[in-house]
Design an enzyme around this catalytic site. Structure first.
Site, PDB file in Angstrom:
ATOM      1  N   HIS A  34       0.841  -1.197   0.000  1.00 20.95           N
ATOM      2  CA  HIS A  34       0.000   0.000   0.000  1.00 20.95           C
ATOM      3  C   HIS A  34       0.880   1.253   0.000  1.00 20.95           C
ATOM      4  O   HIS A  34       0.621   2.209  -0.731  1.00 20.95           O
ATOM      5  CB  HIS A  34      -0.891   0.024   1.249  1.00 20.95           C
ATOM      6  CG  HIS A  34      -1.870  -1.098   1.340  1.00 20.95           C
ATOM      7  ND1 HIS A  34      -1.749  -2.124   2.241  1.00 20.95           N
ATOM      8  CD2 HIS A  34      -3.002  -1.358   0.631  1.00 20.95           C
ATOM      9  CE1 HIS A  34      -2.767  -2.960   2.104  1.00 20.95           C
ATOM     10  NE2 HIS A  34      -3.532  -2.533   1.124  1.00 20.95           N
ATOM     11  N   SER A 181      -2.571  -8.253   2.949  1.00 18.51           N
ATOM     12  CA  SER A 181      -3.242  -8.139   4.253  1.00 18.51           C
ATOM     13  C   SER A 181      -3.599  -9.525   4.765  1.00 18.51           C
ATOM     14  O   SER A 181      -3.646  -9.757   5.972  1.00 18.51           O
ATOM     15  CB  SER A 181      -4.505  -7.294   4.111  1.00 18.51           C
ATOM     16  OG  SER A 181      -4.178  -6.032   3.560  1.00 18.51           O
TER      17      SER A 181
HETATM   18  P1  AMP Z   1      -6.163  -4.158  -0.771  1.00 19.32           P
HETATM   19  O1  AMP Z   1      -6.172  -3.262   0.429  1.00 19.32           O
HETATM   20  O2  AMP Z   1      -5.604  -5.524  -0.514  1.00 19.32           O
HETATM   21  O3  AMP Z   1      -7.496  -4.172  -1.489  1.00 19.32           O
HETATM   22  O4  AMP Z   1      -5.138  -3.518  -1.805  1.00 19.32           O
HETATM   23  C1  AMP Z   1      -5.213  -2.167  -2.173  1.00 19.32           C
HETATM   24  C2  AMP Z   1      -4.285  -1.932  -3.337  1.00 19.32           C
HETATM   25  O5  AMP Z   1      -2.963  -2.284  -2.951  1.00 19.32           O
HETATM   26  C3  AMP Z   1      -4.630  -2.813  -4.554  1.00 19.32           C
HETATM   27  O6  AMP Z   1      -4.482  -2.053  -5.744  1.00 19.32           O
HETATM   28  C4  AMP Z   1      -3.617  -3.902  -4.463  1.00 19.32           C
HETATM   29  O7  AMP Z   1      -3.287  -4.473  -5.734  1.00 19.32           O
HETATM   30  C5  AMP Z   1      -2.420  -3.169  -3.899  1.00 19.32           C
HETATM   31  N1  AMP Z   1      -1.492  -4.117  -3.262  1.00 19.32           N
HETATM   32  C6  AMP Z   1      -1.796  -5.090  -2.368  1.00 19.32           C
HETATM   33  N2  AMP Z   1      -0.697  -5.819  -2.068  1.00 19.32           N
HETATM   34  C7  AMP Z   1       0.317  -5.281  -2.793  1.00 19.32           C
HETATM   35  C8  AMP Z   1       1.706  -5.587  -2.931  1.00 19.32           C
HETATM   36  N3  AMP Z   1       2.281  -6.581  -2.252  1.00 19.32           N
HETATM   37  N4  AMP Z   1       2.449  -4.837  -3.776  1.00 19.32           N
HETATM   38  C9  AMP Z   1       1.880  -3.817  -4.484  1.00 19.32           C
HETATM   39  N5  AMP Z   1       0.572  -3.465  -4.382  1.00 19.32           N
HETATM   40  C10 AMP Z   1      -0.199  -4.187  -3.560  1.00 19.32           C
END
Ligand code: AMP
Length: 263
Positions: A34, A181
């Site tokens: 994030h 997460s």
């Molecule tokens: P989430 O909170 O899991 O819905 O993720 C929010 C954003 O963060 C989404 O665009 C995900 O693709 C991105 N994201 C989650 N994990 C990673 C990671 N390890 N590396 C880069 N972006 C991430």
């Protein structure tokens, strides 16, 4: 950093502003993945808005909606320290009031969509709502969820949305595990077994470079994990080797680019 909970407040903040606005949609439980998106938004935009919303519409009946990690105070602290200007953290009723009735239903949802019916309907709907509420110039997503980014890029094209979508590389732990997460659910023994995912993808990519079948190579390197899928996906200009597998009760996804760029 301002914490905003209502659509009208966000509109007041952004409506008359000429500033270039970056939006990072998230479900919270912030990690360095994030943070890399927050940093890019800060570097490329005048105002960085992060949404924090665990979107019930993208979870299936047997998914982990109830136990999804939620700690808004911690997330607000991290986002504030990272220089985020506004944290938009609406309650569920703000985005899905009684009588909510209209959905964006993407047709091409690939391997992930086949295993999670209605998941991308929930993702596309909430993202379109967030885009309409915040009206960002740029929205930031992670390659970790490459299929999500592809569905959203298609939505931007099909529905003529006026915004740029940026996809940034997956951030990994030093042992290769993609930050997520959901990694918080893993016991230390499960975390060890989860390393088979990035290792299988590395093996698959090496096979591809040598002209052999990346799917077969990745499958063989999964070290006993039973995948939902191992697949090569054409996502826009990029060719991606993607995997989803359960480690204990936790479902993890990961991917590597074989060719091209997700942008
Ligand atoms: P989430 O909170 O899991 O819905 O993720 C929010 C954003 O963060 C989404 O665009 C995900 O693709 C991105 N994201 C989650 N994990 C990673 C990671 N390890 N590396 C880069 N972006 C991430």
């Amino acid at each position: 950093m301002k914490i905003v909970r209502t659509i009208s407040e966000i509109r007041q903040l952004t409506q008359s502003s000429q500033a270039r606005t970056g939006l990072v949609p998230t479900m919270g439980a912030f990690h360095d993945g994030h943070l890399s998106l927050f940093r890019a938004a800060r570097a490329e935009c005048d105002v960085t808005i992060v949404s924090l919303f665990v979107n019930p519409a993208q979870f299936g009946a047997n998914d982990d909606l109830d136990r999804y990690p939620r700690d808004e105070a911690r997330d607000a602290d991290i986002a504030g320290k990272a220089g985020v200007d506004v944290l938009f953290a609406p309650p569920v009723e703000e985005l899905y009031p009684a009588g909510f009735h209209t959905w964006v239903d993407p047709e091409r949802t690939g391997a992930e969509g086949a295993h999670r019916p209605d998941h991308f309907r929930g993702v596309a709907t909430v993202c379109l709502k967030l885009f309409n509420i915040v009206r960002p110039d740029v929205a930031y997503f992670g390659q970790k969820d490459a299929q999500q980014a592809a569905v959203l890029r298609q939505m931007v094209r099909d529905l003529n949305l006026e915004l740029e979508l940026r996809v940034l590389p997956t951030v990994r732990d030093i042992d290769g595990l993609a930050l997520s997460s959901r990694n918080a659910y893993l016991s230390s023994e499960e975390r060890g077994r989860a390393l088979a995912l990035p290792r299988a993808l590395t093996t698959g990519r090496a096979a591809y470079v040598q002209g052999s079948d990346p799917i077969a190579a990745a499958r063989a390197a999964l070290n006993g994990l039973n995948p939902d899928y191992v697949d090569v996906l054409e996502l826009g200009d990029a060719k991606v080797l993607a995997v989803a597998a359960r480690v204990g009760p936790t479902r993890l996804i990961d991917n590597v680019i074989l060719e091209g760029e997700l942008q």
